[in-house]
Design a protein around this motif. Structure first.
Motif, mmCIF file in Angstrom:
data_model
loop_
_atom_site.group_PDB
_atom_site.id
_atom_site.type_symbol
_atom_site.label_atom_id
_atom_site.label_comp_id
_atom_site.label_asym_id
_atom_site.label_seq_id
_atom_site.Cartn_x
_atom_site.Cartn_y
_atom_site.Cartn_z
ATOM 1 N N LYS A 80 0.858 -1.185 0.000
ATOM 2 C CA LYS A 80 0.000 0.000 0.000
ATOM 3 C C LYS A 80 0.895 1.236 0.000
ATOM 4 C CE LYS A 80 -3.668 -2.346 2.512
ATOM 5 N NZ LYS A 80 -3.163 -3.651 2.156
ATOM 6 N N PRO A 81 0.442 2.302 -0.640
ATOM 7 C CA PRO A 81 1.255 3.526 -0.635
ATOM 8 C C PRO A 81 1.528 3.990 0.792
ATOM 9 C CG PRO A 81 -0.623 3.754 -2.108
ATOM 10 C CD PRO A 81 -0.799 2.459 -1.358
ATOM 11 N N ARG A 82 2.718 4.474 1.012
ATOM 12 C CA ARG A 82 3.106 4.932 2.348
ATOM 13 C C ARG A 82 2.367 6.211 2.690
ATOM 14 N NH1 ARG A 82 9.232 5.240 4.515
ATOM 15 N NH2 ARG A 82 8.711 5.803 6.630
ATOM 16 N N THR A 83 1.807 6.249 3.878
ATOM 17 C CA THR A 83 1.132 7.464 4.322
ATOM 18 C C THR A 83 2.029 8.173 5.320
ATOM 19 O OG1 THR A 83 0.003 6.253 6.069
ATOM 20 C CG2 THR A 83 -1.189 6.516 3.994
ATOM 21 N N GLU A 84 1.924 9.465 5.347
ATOM 22 C CA GLU A 84 2.733 10.244 6.278
ATOM 23 C C GLU A 84 2.174 10.064 7.689
ATOM 24 O OE1 GLU A 84 5.603 11.995 5.906
ATOM 25 O OE2 GLU A 84 5.575 11.026 3.957
ATOM 26 N N ARG A 85 3.062 9.735 8.599
ATOM 27 C CA ARG A 85 2.668 9.606 9.998
ATOM 28 C C ARG A 85 3.262 10.782 10.769
ATOM 29 N NH1 ARG A 85 4.523 3.526 10.939
ATOM 30 N NH2 ARG A 85 6.425 4.639 10.575
#
Length: 88
Positions: A80-85
């Motif tokens: 899955k595309p990396r989401t900003e945390r």
């Protein structure tokens, strides 16, 4: 169009070459990246495999998900595309 695959539950002793060999049975592998802990440099037990062809990548997912690699049953699925945390 290349497809990025997530590979989880890897044995800590797994090498990028071992993972590459497993996936190359299904098609061209453009990259393999096993993730390491930033502080200790120890493997974290997961990584990513990029394959150049969508149908070959799907074949690898179907064939390798749940299979034994290095004594552990690996998990393989589409990354899955990396989401900003947020950083605390």
């Amino acid at each position: 169009m290349s497809k990025n695959l997530y590979v989880g539950n890897l044995a800590w002793s797994s090498t990028e070459q071992e993972v590459r060999n497993a996936f190359e049975a299904f098609g061209e592998v453009t990259s393999v990246k096993l993730i390491e802990d930033r502080e200790t440099g120890r493997p974290r037990g997961f990584g990513f495999v990029e394959m150049s062809n969508d149908s070959e990548a799907q074949e690898a997912i179907n064939a390798l998900n749940g299979q034994d690699l290095g004594g552990r049953n690996i998990k393989v699925n589409e990354a899955k595309p990396r989401t900003e945390r947020p950083r605390w």
